[in-house]
Scaffold this motif. Structure first.
Motif, PDB file in Angstrom:
ATOM      1  N   VAL A 112     -27.538  33.822 -13.376  1.00  0.00           N
ATOM      2  CA  VAL A 112     -26.939  33.502 -14.669  1.00  0.00           C
ATOM      3  C   VAL A 112     -27.740  34.159 -15.785  1.00  0.00           C
ATOM      4  O   VAL A 112     -27.178  34.746 -16.723  1.00  0.00           O
ATOM      5  N   GLN A 113     -29.077  34.091 -15.674  1.00  0.00           N
ATOM      6  CA  GLN A 113     -29.933  34.681 -16.697  1.00  0.00           C
ATOM      7  C   GLN A 113     -29.750  36.198 -16.771  1.00  0.00           C
ATOM      8  O   GLN A 113     -29.702  36.779 -17.866  1.00  0.00           O
ATOM      9  N   ARG A 114     -29.634  36.849 -15.614  1.00  0.00           N
ATOM     10  CA  ARG A 114     -29.413  38.294 -15.602  1.00  0.00           C
ATOM     11  C   ARG A 114     -28.100  38.645 -16.284  1.00  0.00           C
ATOM     12  O   ARG A 114     -28.007  39.623 -17.030  1.00  0.00           O
ATOM     13  N   ALA A 115     -27.059  37.849 -16.013  1.00  0.00           N
ATOM     14  CA  ALA A 115     -25.758  38.105 -16.623  1.00  0.00           C
ATOM     15  C   ALA A 115     -25.834  37.931 -18.137  1.00  0.00           C
ATOM     16  O   ALA A 115     -25.298  38.743 -18.898  1.00  0.00           O
ATOM     17  N   LYS A 116     -26.523  36.873 -18.578  1.00  0.00           N
ATOM     18  CA  LYS A 116     -26.652  36.634 -20.016  1.00  0.00           C
ATOM     19  C   LYS A 116     -27.406  37.770 -20.691  1.00  0.00           C
ATOM     20  O   LYS A 116     -27.012  38.233 -21.764  1.00  0.00           O
ATOM     21  N   GLU A 117     -28.500  38.206 -20.060  1.00  0.00           N
ATOM     22  CA  GLU A 117     -29.298  39.279 -20.647  1.00  0.00           C
ATOM     23  C   GLU A 117     -28.509  40.585 -20.728  1.00  0.00           C
ATOM     24  O   GLU A 117     -28.724  41.396 -21.637  1.00  0.00           O
ATOM     25  N   ALA A 118     -27.587  40.784 -19.771  1.00  0.00           N
ATOM     26  CA  ALA A 118     -26.775  42.005 -19.759  1.00  0.00           C
ATOM     27  C   ALA A 118     -25.520  41.860 -20.615  1.00  0.00           C
ATOM     28  O   ALA A 118     -24.768  42.835 -20.770  1.00  0.00           O
ATOM     29  N   GLY A 119     -25.294  40.670 -21.158  1.00  0.00           N
ATOM     30  CA  GLY A 119     -24.110  40.441 -21.980  1.00  0.00           C
ATOM     31  C   GLY A 119     -22.820  40.443 -21.190  1.00  0.00           C
ATOM     32  O   GLY A 119     -21.759  40.819 -21.707  1.00  0.00           O
ATOM     33  N   VAL A 120     -22.892  40.012 -19.914  1.00  0.00           N
ATOM     34  CA  VAL A 120     -21.730  40.018 -19.031  1.00  0.00           C
ATOM     35  C   VAL A 120     -21.201  38.599 -18.845  1.00  0.00           C
ATOM     36  O   VAL A 120     -21.977  37.673 -18.596  1.00  0.00           O
ATOM     37  N   ALA A 121     -19.898  38.439 -18.942  1.00  0.00           N
ATOM     38  CA  ALA A 121     -19.288  37.135 -18.693  1.00  0.00           C
ATOM     39  C   ALA A 121     -19.438  36.779 -17.217  1.00  0.00           C
ATOM     40  O   ALA A 121     -19.336  37.640 -16.333  1.00  0.00           O
ATOM     41  N   MET A 122     -19.670  35.497 -16.948  1.00  0.00           N
ATOM     42  CA  MET A 122     -19.837  35.048 -15.567  1.00  0.00           C
ATOM     43  C   MET A 122     -19.110  33.724 -15.385  1.00  0.00           C
ATOM     44  O   MET A 122     -19.117  32.865 -16.270  1.00  0.00           O
ATOM     45  N   THR A 123     -18.445  33.591 -14.249  1.00  0.00           N
ATOM     46  CA  THR A 123     -17.769  32.337 -13.954  1.00  0.00           C
ATOM     47  C   THR A 123     -17.936  32.019 -12.475  1.00  0.00           C
ATOM     48  O   THR A 123     -18.757  32.636 -11.786  1.00  0.00           O
ATOM     49  N   ASN A 124     -17.174  31.057 -11.994  1.00  0.00           N
ATOM     50  CA  ASN A 124     -17.340  30.506 -10.657  1.00  0.00           C
ATOM     51  C   ASN A 124     -15.981  30.516  -9.947  1.00  0.00           C
ATOM     52  O   ASN A 124     -14.935  30.513 -10.597  1.00  0.00           O
ATOM     53  N   TYR A 125     -15.996  30.544  -8.618  1.00  0.00           N
ATOM     54  CA  TYR A 125     -14.748  30.572  -7.853  1.00  0.00           C
ATOM     55  C   TYR A 125     -13.741  29.528  -8.357  1.00  0.00           C
ATOM     56  O   TYR A 125     -12.593  29.840  -8.655  1.00  0.00           O
ATOM     57  N   GLY A 126     -14.179  28.272  -8.395  1.00  0.00           N
ATOM     58  CA  GLY A 126     -13.266  27.187  -8.756  1.00  0.00           C
ATOM     59  C   GLY A 126     -12.737  27.311 -10.163  1.00  0.00           C
ATOM     60  O   GLY A 126     -11.539  27.110 -10.422  1.00  0.00           O
ATOM     61  N   VAL A 127     -13.612  27.639 -11.101  1.00  0.00           N
ATOM     62  CA  VAL A 127     -13.204  27.792 -12.493  1.00  0.00           C
ATOM     63  C   VAL A 127     -12.244  28.973 -12.630  1.00  0.00           C
ATOM     64  O   VAL A 127     -11.224  28.898 -13.328  1.00  0.00           O
ATOM     65  N   ALA A 128     -12.559  30.071 -11.961  1.00  0.00           N
ATOM     66  CA  ALA A 128     -11.705  31.266 -12.031  1.00  0.00           C
ATOM     67  C   ALA A 128     -10.315  30.987 -11.470  1.00  0.00           C
ATOM     68  O   ALA A 128      -9.304  31.397 -12.057  1.00  0.00           O
ATOM     69  N   ILE A 129     -10.244  30.300 -10.333  1.00  0.00           N
ATOM     70  CA  ILE A 129      -8.945  30.013  -9.720  1.00  0.00           C
ATOM     71  C   ILE A 129      -8.127  29.081 -10.606  1.00  0.00           C
ATOM     72  O   ILE A 129      -6.916  29.269 -10.790  1.00  0.00           O
ATOM     73  N   ALA A 130      -8.780  28.078 -11.199  1.00  0.00           N
ATOM     74  CA  ALA A 130      -8.075  27.175 -12.117  1.00  0.00           C
ATOM     75  C   ALA A 130      -7.504  27.956 -13.291  1.00  0.00           C
ATOM     76  O   ALA A 130      -6.386  27.693 -13.747  1.00  0.00           O
ATOM     77  N   CYS A 131      -8.268  28.928 -13.773  1.00  0.00           N
ATOM     78  CA  CYS A 131      -7.805  29.769 -14.877  1.00  0.00           C
ATOM     79  C   CYS A 131      -6.641  30.653 -14.443  1.00  0.00           C
ATOM     80  O   CYS A 131      -5.616  30.757 -15.140  1.00  0.00           O
TER      81      CYS A 131
END
Length: 384
Positions: free
Chosen positions: A352-371
């Motif tokens: 998560v920290q690497r994604a934040k530092e790179a400015g990349v959006a990150m989500t999770n299987y369950g959250v993504a499928i619900a979306c």
């Protein structure tokens, strides 16, 4: 103790130069010979994990690593693997007195990763002047109580077991679990998130009723009251949502794990990026498991199908399995991570920290499928 999943154990990584006594230290802590020792430099090659019970600390995993100053032909690769072991370290033991440059590099890295550490002077019979938090002589078993006490003092405050269910349930609630038994379901057993959820519900004093998607209508018809919560496998979110009565709250095992192991608010916010994906976008799907994907695999098959249906067939999708994860994920528009049940929270949060530092959006299987299924605003998660 032996049944405690490694992802739930305190992970202690032992670092230092060649022949600093790392393996001897682990043997002393385990109070038995579990790690090979030798005067020959480079005896330990790849990181070696040892599960054990540490007095007053409980179930832990000790990780023995290769010497960071290994000059053999494979020395650099071994050192890189040793440093990579810090991605999921809750605490480190740094052996001092052999190589000042190695110690300085380790201290700098541990501080940058915010990993608490104990400086240990081994072979204290010949290194009385070495600056350290604790002095031991592992080969003779001296200093074990002092080392354990030093470890206890450094255990991070956020390591305390987190609440898997948060504010979603209370004592006496009726909870229905919907668990598909397809080709992905292990024969004769439940997957770890299901087991952990059942145990957490029982500990909370809830009544648990289990069903498959096929038996869910019959199960609900036999209940005298509506469930207080339904927890399902994410891949059947939409069908379960159509079956459960209006007003019954819905979540998934993957979303529970996302809140338990990662940053659920960041994942929910990151899922908004899905709406902006198109054929020129690039997505990384990261899963902790290294199983051989099947026809119904959620990460390798179902999620890519849903994503390309939404964004177009040209959508580029890469996969990262197990401990493989890009050091710089900045080339991706979105990262979708599994529930991380096989990882400890430190590992997931490092990503998560690497994604934040790179400015990349990150989500999770369950959250993504619900979306992707259009029901993200109908799903509950711990904290909302």
């Amino acid at each position: 103790m032996n049944n405690t999943p490694q992802s739930e154990r305190l992970r202690i990584v032992v670092l230092g130069a060649c022949n600093s006594g790392k393996s001897s230290l682990i043997n002393m802590l385990a109070d038995q010979e579990v790690s090979l020792t030798s005067d020959i430099a480079g005896t330990t090659t790849d990181p070696v994990k040892r599960a054990m019970e540490l007095p007053h600390a409980g179930a832990v995993v000790l990780v023995d690593t290769a010497g960071l100053d290994d000059t053999s032909p494979l020395g650099k690769q071994r050192a890189d693997l040793s440093l990579k072991a810090l991605d999921n370290a809750d605490l480190a033991l740094l052996l001092t007195g052999e190589n000042a440059d190695v110690e300085s590099e380790c201290i700098s890295m541990l501080k940058s990763k915010k990993i608490p550490f104990v400086k240990v002077a081994n072979k204290s019979d010949i290194r009385q002047t070495t600056e350290a938090d604790v002095h031991v002589c592992a080969a003779e078993g001296k200093g074990r109580p002092e080392l354990i006490e030093a470890i206890l003092q450094k255990i991070p405050s956020d390591f305390a077991p987190r609440d898997l269910l948060g504010n979603l349930v209370k004592h006496g609630d009726l909870v229905v679990l919907v668990m598909p038994q397809d080709s992905q379901a292990p024969k004769g057993r439940l997957i770890l998130p299901q087991v952990q959820t059942i145990r957490a519900l029982i500990d909370r004093g809830c009544t648990v009723v289990s069903a498959t998607p096929e038996t869910l209508p019959l199960t609900l018809s036999k209940l005298n009251v509506l469930p207080d919560l339904t927890i399902t496998d994410s891949q059947v979110f939409d069908s379960v949502k159509r079956i459960i009565p209006s007003g019954v709250r819905l979540t998934s095992f993957s979303i529970l794990m996302a809140a338990y192991k990662g940053d659920i608010e960041y994942f929910v916010e990151g899922a908004k990026k899905i709406a902006a994906l198109d054929s020129d976008s690039r997505v990384l799907i990261a899963e902790a498991c290294t199983h051989v994907p099947a026809n119904e695999d959620i990460g390798r098959v179902k999620l890519p199908l849903l994503l390309r249906k939404k964004a177009g067939e040209g959508l580029s999708i890469d996969f990262a399995t197990g401990k493989n994860f890009p050091d710089d994920p900045g080339r991706y528009d979105l990262i979708i991570h599994c529930g991380g049940c096989m990882f400890n929270r430190r590992m997931v949060m490092s990503r998560v920290q690497r994604a934040k530092e790179a400015g990349v959006a990150m989500t999770n299987y369950g959250v993504a499928i619900a979306c992707l299924k259009g029901i993200i605003d109908k799903v509950v998660y711990p904290g909302n």
